[in-house]
Motif scaffolding. Structure first.
Motif, PDB file in Angstrom:
ATOM      1  N   UNK A 166       0.843  -1.198   0.000  1.00  0.00           N
ATOM      2  CA  UNK A 166       0.000   0.000   0.000  1.00  0.00           C
ATOM      3  C   UNK A 166       0.875   1.243   0.000  1.00  0.00           C
ATOM      4  N   UNK A 167       0.341   2.290  -0.589  1.00  0.00           N
ATOM      5  CA  UNK A 167       1.029   3.581  -0.588  1.00  0.00           C
ATOM      6  C   UNK A 167      -0.028   4.680  -0.591  1.00  0.00           C
ATOM      7  N   UNK A 168       0.347   5.828  -0.063  1.00  0.00           N
ATOM      8  CA  UNK A 168      -0.529   6.994  -0.069  1.00  0.00           C
ATOM      9  C   UNK A 168       0.335   8.228  -0.289  1.00  0.00           C
ATOM     10  N   UNK A 169      -0.232   9.215  -0.976  1.00  0.00           N
ATOM     11  CA  UNK A 169       0.506  10.461  -1.160  1.00  0.00           C
ATOM     12  C   UNK A 169      -0.440  11.645  -1.252  1.00  0.00           C
ATOM     13  N   UNK A 170       0.096  12.821  -0.933  1.00  0.00           N
ATOM     14  CA  UNK A 170      -0.593  14.103  -1.060  1.00  0.00           C
ATOM     15  C   UNK A 170       0.120  14.892  -2.149  1.00  0.00           C
ATOM     16  N   UNK A 171      -0.659  15.546  -2.981  1.00  0.00           N
ATOM     17  CA  UNK A 171      -0.104  16.340  -4.078  1.00  0.00           C
ATOM     18  C   UNK A 171      -0.772  17.700  -4.101  1.00  0.00           C
ATOM     19  N   UNK A 172       0.024  18.745  -4.336  1.00  0.00           N
ATOM     20  CA  UNK A 172      -0.532  20.077  -4.542  1.00  0.00           C
ATOM     21  C   UNK A 172      -0.120  20.560  -5.925  1.00  0.00           C
ATOM     22  N   UNK A 173      -1.021  21.285  -6.555  1.00  0.00           N
ATOM     23  CA  UNK A 173      -0.778  21.811  -7.899  1.00  0.00           C
ATOM     24  C   UNK A 173      -1.130  23.293  -7.911  1.00  0.00           C
ATOM     25  N   UNK A 174      -0.481  24.019  -8.789  1.00  0.00           N
ATOM     26  CA  UNK A 174      -0.703  25.462  -8.877  1.00  0.00           C
ATOM     27  C   UNK A 174      -0.711  25.883 -10.339  1.00  0.00           C
ATOM     28  N   UNK A 175      -1.803  26.551 -10.738  1.00  0.00           N
ATOM     29  CA  UNK A 175      -1.889  27.155 -12.072  1.00  0.00           C
ATOM     30  C   UNK A 175      -1.260  28.546 -12.010  1.00  0.00           C
ATOM     31  N   UNK A 176      -0.792  29.076 -13.148  1.00  0.00           N
ATOM     32  CA  UNK A 176      -0.165  30.409 -13.159  1.00  0.00           C
ATOM     33  C   UNK A 176      -1.069  31.527 -12.627  1.00  0.00           C
ATOM     34  N   UNK A 177      -2.394  31.363 -12.736  1.00  0.00           N
ATOM     35  CA  UNK A 177      -3.306  32.406 -12.251  1.00  0.00           C
ATOM     36  C   UNK A 177      -3.579  32.312 -10.750  1.00  0.00           C
ATOM     37  N   UNK A 178      -2.905  31.367 -10.061  1.00  0.00           N
ATOM     38  CA  UNK A 178      -3.055  31.241  -8.622  1.00  0.00           C
ATOM     39  C   UNK A 178      -4.047  30.180  -8.171  1.00  0.00           C
ATOM     40  N   UNK A 179      -4.790  29.582  -9.087  1.00  0.00           N
ATOM     41  CA  UNK A 179      -5.731  28.525  -8.720  1.00  0.00           C
ATOM     42  C   UNK A 179      -4.945  27.315  -8.217  1.00  0.00           C
ATOM     43  N   UNK A 180      -5.371  26.789  -7.074  1.00  0.00           N
ATOM     44  CA  UNK A 180      -4.694  25.655  -6.448  1.00  0.00           C
ATOM     45  C   UNK A 180      -5.569  24.405  -6.526  1.00  0.00           C
ATOM     46  N   UNK A 181      -4.905  23.255  -6.614  1.00  0.00           N
ATOM     47  CA  UNK A 181      -5.568  21.958  -6.602  1.00  0.00           C
ATOM     48  C   UNK A 181      -4.845  21.106  -5.568  1.00  0.00           C
ATOM     49  N   UNK A 182      -5.606  20.390  -4.755  1.00  0.00           N
ATOM     50  CA  UNK A 182      -5.045  19.447  -3.799  1.00  0.00           C
ATOM     51  C   UNK A 182      -5.635  18.072  -4.073  1.00  0.00           C
ATOM     52  N   UNK A 183      -4.808  17.045  -3.972  1.00  0.00           N
ATOM     53  CA  UNK A 183      -5.324  15.685  -4.122  1.00  0.00           C
ATOM     54  C   UNK A 183      -4.655  14.764  -3.121  1.00  0.00           C
ATOM     55  N   UNK A 184      -5.406  13.762  -2.720  1.00  0.00           N
ATOM     56  CA  UNK A 184      -4.938  12.712  -1.821  1.00  0.00           C
ATOM     57  C   UNK A 184      -5.200  11.395  -2.530  1.00  0.00           C
ATOM     58  N   UNK A 185      -4.232  10.513  -2.528  1.00  0.00           N
ATOM     59  CA  UNK A 185      -4.376   9.220  -3.189  1.00  0.00           C
ATOM     60  C   UNK A 185      -3.975   8.088  -2.258  1.00  0.00           C
ATOM     61  N   UNK A 186      -4.732   7.013  -2.349  1.00  0.00           N
ATOM     62  CA  UNK A 186      -4.414   5.759  -1.673  1.00  0.00           C
ATOM     63  C   UNK A 186      -4.268   4.720  -2.779  1.00  0.00           C
ATOM     64  N   UNK A 187      -3.188   3.916  -2.700  1.00  0.00           N
ATOM     65  CA  UNK A 187      -2.898   2.983  -3.784  1.00  0.00           C
ATOM     66  C   UNK A 187      -2.627   1.582  -3.250  1.00  0.00           C
ATOM     67  N   UNK A 188      -2.993   0.600  -4.063  1.00  0.00           N
ATOM     68  CA  UNK A 188      -2.609  -0.794  -3.833  1.00  0.00           C
ATOM     69  C   UNK A 188      -1.523  -1.132  -4.835  1.00  0.00           C
ATOM     70  N   UNK A 189      -0.522  -1.889  -4.379  1.00  0.00           N
ATOM     71  CA  UNK A 189       0.641  -2.212  -5.210  1.00  0.00           C
ATOM     72  C   UNK A 189       0.730  -3.724  -5.426  1.00  0.00           C
TER      73      UNK A 189
END
Length: 121
Positions: free
Chosen positions: A82-105
């Motif tokens: 199993x694995x899990x991660x958090x990711x943040x993303x940023x568009x040039x106009x300042x809009x932010x995206x956050x994601x959380x993922x849980x994975x089976x390996x």
């Protein structure tokens, strides 16, 4: 922030894939028969978007990495199959995206992932 590495799956490779400029490294971490379920404002838990196989997953990743935005892996934990991660993303106009993922390996590859994402509106 922590990254643990388990046999066959390396969190640092995941980081390079997420923070890279193309989808290729990230896509290489998925098994041929992988499945991703995406839950967000448009694809809610009762009707998530489900992608089957590397071809469908690759199309989604190509779309994402074709956008003008930055990606950062905030945290990753790998334990056994199993694995899990958090990711943040940023568009040039300042809009932010956050994601959380849980994975089976399996054999060091991602075979199942559930991603929950939210973005500024």
């Amino acid at each position: 922030m922590g990254t643990a590495a388990g046999p066959g799956f390396d969190g640092e490779v995941l980081r390079r894939g997420i923070e890279g400029q193309t989808a290729a490294t990230l896509l290489s971490l998925y098994a041929d028969d992988a499945e991703i379920r995406v839950v967000d404002r448009n694809t809610q838990p009762s009707r998530p978007m489900v992608l089957h196989g590397r071809t469908e997953i690759g199309k989604m990743l190509e779309d994402i990495y074709g956008r003008d935005m930055s990606h950062k892996m905030e945290q990753c934990v790998v334990q056994g199959d199993s694995a899990a991660f958090s990711e943040s993303c940023l568009y040039p106009d300042g809009v932010r995206v956050l994601s959380e993922s849980m994975m089976s390996l399996r054999d060091g590859k991602i075979v199942q992932q559930t991603m929950i994402q939210a973005w500024d509106e």
